[in-house]
Design a protein around this motif. Sequence first.
Motif, PDB file in Angstrom:
ATOM      1  N   VAL A  61      21.049 -12.948 -15.329  1.00  0.00           N
ATOM      2  CA  VAL A  61      20.593 -11.654 -14.814  1.00  0.00           C
ATOM      3  C   VAL A  61      19.163 -11.845 -14.319  1.00  0.00           C
ATOM      4  CG1 VAL A  61      20.204  -9.215 -15.300  1.00  0.00           C
ATOM      5  CG2 VAL A  61      22.031 -10.455 -16.502  1.00  0.00           C
ATOM      6  N   VAL A  62      18.923 -11.521 -13.055  1.00  0.00           N
ATOM      7  CA  VAL A  62      17.607 -11.686 -12.441  1.00  0.00           C
ATOM      8  C   VAL A  62      16.888 -10.333 -12.461  1.00  0.00           C
ATOM      9  CG1 VAL A  62      16.347 -12.407 -10.392  1.00  0.00           C
ATOM     10  CG2 VAL A  62      18.531 -13.496 -10.955  1.00  0.00           C
ATOM     11  N   TYR A  63      15.868 -10.232 -13.292  1.00  0.00           N
ATOM     12  CA  TYR A  63      15.086  -8.993 -13.384  1.00  0.00           C
ATOM     13  C   TYR A  63      13.877  -9.106 -12.460  1.00  0.00           C
ATOM     14  CZ  TYR A  63      17.831  -7.959 -17.582  1.00  0.00           C
ATOM     15  OH  TYR A  63      18.853  -7.704 -18.454  1.00  0.00           O
ATOM     16  N   ILE A  64      13.778  -8.176 -11.524  1.00  0.00           N
ATOM     17  CA  ILE A  64      12.662  -8.159 -10.567  1.00  0.00           C
ATOM     18  C   ILE A  64      11.848  -6.892 -10.799  1.00  0.00           C
ATOM     19  CG2 ILE A  64      12.009  -8.107  -8.133  1.00  0.00           C
ATOM     20  CD1 ILE A  64      14.587  -9.581  -7.494  1.00  0.00           C
ATOM     21  N   ASP A  65      10.601  -7.066 -11.215  1.00  0.00           N
ATOM     22  CA  ASP A  65       9.714  -5.928 -11.468  1.00  0.00           C
ATOM     23  C   ASP A  65       8.549  -5.975 -10.489  1.00  0.00           C
ATOM     24  OD1 ASP A  65      10.680  -4.486 -14.000  1.00  0.00           O
ATOM     25  OD2 ASP A  65      10.741  -6.582 -14.612  1.00  0.00           O
ATOM     26  N   ALA A  66       8.397  -4.921  -9.699  1.00  0.00           N
ATOM     27  CA  ALA A  66       7.312  -4.829  -8.723  1.00  0.00           C
ATOM     28  C   ALA A  66       6.349  -3.722  -9.144  1.00  0.00           C
ATOM     29  CB  ALA A  66       7.867  -4.543  -7.333  1.00  0.00           C
ATOM     30  N   LEU A  67       5.080  -4.040  -9.139  1.00  0.00           N
ATOM     31  CA  LEU A  67       4.039  -3.079  -9.511  1.00  0.00           C
ATOM     32  C   LEU A  67       3.071  -2.936  -8.343  1.00  0.00           C
ATOM     33  CD1 LEU A  67       2.592  -1.281 -11.609  1.00  0.00           C
ATOM     34  CD2 LEU A  67       1.397  -3.340 -12.406  1.00  0.00           C
ATOM     35  N   VAL A  68       2.923  -1.725  -7.848  1.00  0.00           N
ATOM     36  CA  VAL A  68       1.980  -1.443  -6.766  1.00  0.00           C
ATOM     37  C   VAL A  68       0.615  -1.149  -7.389  1.00  0.00           C
ATOM     38  CG1 VAL A  68       1.455   0.040  -4.791  1.00  0.00           C
ATOM     39  CG2 VAL A  68       3.831  -0.538  -5.322  1.00  0.00           C
ATOM     40  N   LEU A  69      -0.343  -2.042  -7.159  1.00  0.00           N
ATOM     41  CA  LEU A  69      -1.658  -1.937  -7.781  1.00  0.00           C
ATOM     42  C   LEU A  69      -2.644  -1.127  -6.949  1.00  0.00           C
ATOM     43  CD1 LEU A  69      -1.952  -5.690  -8.823  1.00  0.00           C
ATOM     44  CD2 LEU A  69      -1.373  -3.781 -10.317  1.00  0.00           C
ATOM     45  N   ASP A  70      -2.487  -1.168  -5.635  1.00  0.00           N
ATOM     46  CA  ASP A  70      -3.382  -0.436  -4.745  1.00  0.00           C
ATOM     47  C   ASP A  70      -2.592  -0.032  -3.509  1.00  0.00           C
ATOM     48  OD1 ASP A  70      -5.639   0.775  -3.836  1.00  0.00           O
ATOM     49  OD2 ASP A  70      -6.827  -1.050  -3.580  1.00  0.00           O
ATOM     50  N   TYR A  71      -3.006   1.052  -2.876  1.00  0.00           N
ATOM     51  CA  TYR A  71      -2.225   1.583  -1.763  1.00  0.00           C
ATOM     52  C   TYR A  71      -3.091   1.838  -0.546  1.00  0.00           C
ATOM     53  CZ  TYR A  71       0.713   4.693   0.984  1.00  0.00           C
ATOM     54  OH  TYR A  71       1.429   5.240   1.997  1.00  0.00           O
ATOM     55  N   GLY A  72      -2.705   1.206   0.553  1.00  0.00           N
ATOM     56  CA  GLY A  72      -3.392   1.414   1.814  1.00  0.00           C
ATOM     57  C   GLY A  72      -2.417   1.516   2.961  1.00  0.00           C
ATOM     58  N   GLY A  73      -1.193   2.011   2.655  1.00  0.00           N
ATOM     59  CA  GLY A  73      -0.161   2.144   3.675  1.00  0.00           C
ATOM     60  C   GLY A  73       0.813   0.981   3.686  1.00  0.00           C
ATOM     61  N   ASN A  74       1.992   1.215   4.280  1.00  0.00           N
ATOM     62  CA  ASN A  74       3.021   0.184   4.496  1.00  0.00           C
ATOM     63  C   ASN A  74       3.490  -0.460   3.197  1.00  0.00           C
ATOM     64  OD1 ASN A  74       4.753  -1.283   6.119  1.00  0.00           O
ATOM     65  ND2 ASN A  74       3.301  -2.929   6.452  1.00  0.00           N
ATOM     66  N   ILE A  75       3.812   0.368   2.241  1.00  0.00           N
ATOM     67  CA  ILE A  75       4.140  -0.121   0.896  1.00  0.00           C
ATOM     68  C   ILE A  75       5.467  -0.882   0.853  1.00  0.00           C
ATOM     69  CG2 ILE A  75       5.249   2.070   0.258  1.00  0.00           C
ATOM     70  CD1 ILE A  75       4.158   1.717  -2.526  1.00  0.00           C
ATOM     71  N   LEU A  76       6.485  -0.410   1.567  1.00  0.00           N
ATOM     72  CA  LEU A  76       7.812  -1.023   1.477  1.00  0.00           C
ATOM     73  C   LEU A  76       7.819  -2.453   2.004  1.00  0.00           C
ATOM     74  CD1 LEU A  76      10.762  -0.559   0.679  1.00  0.00           C
ATOM     75  CD2 LEU A  76      11.187   0.251   3.006  1.00  0.00           C
ATOM     76  N   ASP A  77       7.154  -2.672   3.140  1.00  0.00           N
ATOM     77  CA  ASP A  77       7.129  -4.022   3.713  1.00  0.00           C
ATOM     78  C   ASP A  77       6.492  -5.017   2.760  1.00  0.00           C
ATOM     79  OD1 ASP A  77       8.084  -2.600   5.843  1.00  0.00           O
ATOM     80  OD2 ASP A  77       6.637  -3.356   7.293  1.00  0.00           O
TER      81      ASP A  77
END
Length: 304
Positions: free
Chosen positions: A145-161
């Motif tokens: 099972v491959v667990y992928i955890d993404a954490l957004v630390l700062d935001y300046g636009g274009n988050i999905l890419d």
Amino acid sequence: MSSSLISPSELDYIIRGVDDNLRADGRGRLDYREVILETGLIFQANGSARCRLSKGTDVLVGVKVEIGSIEIDGTDEEVAAVKAKRGRVVCNVECSPIASQQFAGRGADDINNELTQLVDRVLNGPQGGLNLEKLCIIPGEECWVVYIDALVLDYGGNILDLIFMTIRAALYNTRVPKTVIEEDKEVEISDDVEEWERIEGWELVPISITLNKIGTRHIVDATVLEELATKAKLSVMVNKNGKICGIQKIGGGSIEHGLLNEMMQTGRSIGQNLILNLDKMLQKEDEINAERAKNDKIGFFAAA
């Protein structure tokens, strides 16, 4: 985000700049900001990466692989037979409240769930790239099972890419232990790290290219203010071979048929070039990490 958060004069300035192919930060309509990449940052994970867009959005991704049971849901026999021979990918995206005010409160849960579902749908879909059959250990019983955890630390636009770029980099950095199946179906995991391998198909994992419709034109890698001026978004998932693996329209605005085709082809072309540059960065990062491993780390001991 609501366009009411931007003044009419700012909106007019952005639209005119897009029309003239000269955005506020000096970029053209189809130019990305500088991507800064690091890998191998989380030692307890099987793979990790961090990507930043210049001084804007910052994303950290950790990948952990563990042996788990094969989950077969539904009553369709054909679907059950396929799932019985495949591993699983479990995704989670979380936007830190310190990254942006919009990630605080109840609205954050909706954003996190929307991003998690989109990433999960792509990576577990038929065009997700990863060879899930290679992750099966004992058909119908156990798999990786491959667990992928993404954490957004700062935001300046274009988050999905940036999330997709960082996930792809983290999967490149990920190594799966070699397993041996004993006669009694006991699974033995190799301790020799040299025998661990990348997940087959990581190179075909797609990235997202989000195109923002502003006025009558479209741009890529929008800043926060440009996103406020956006009437509609189109995220095009593209793999290394230039194949479009998925499309997601975001926002309530409309996109004319002719513009839609143009945006898709733009996303495809930019995505293929971006992956090429990303893979070069990953290879260079491998060389840097190998050089670091040879040298002693600089540190200190706290005085008593």
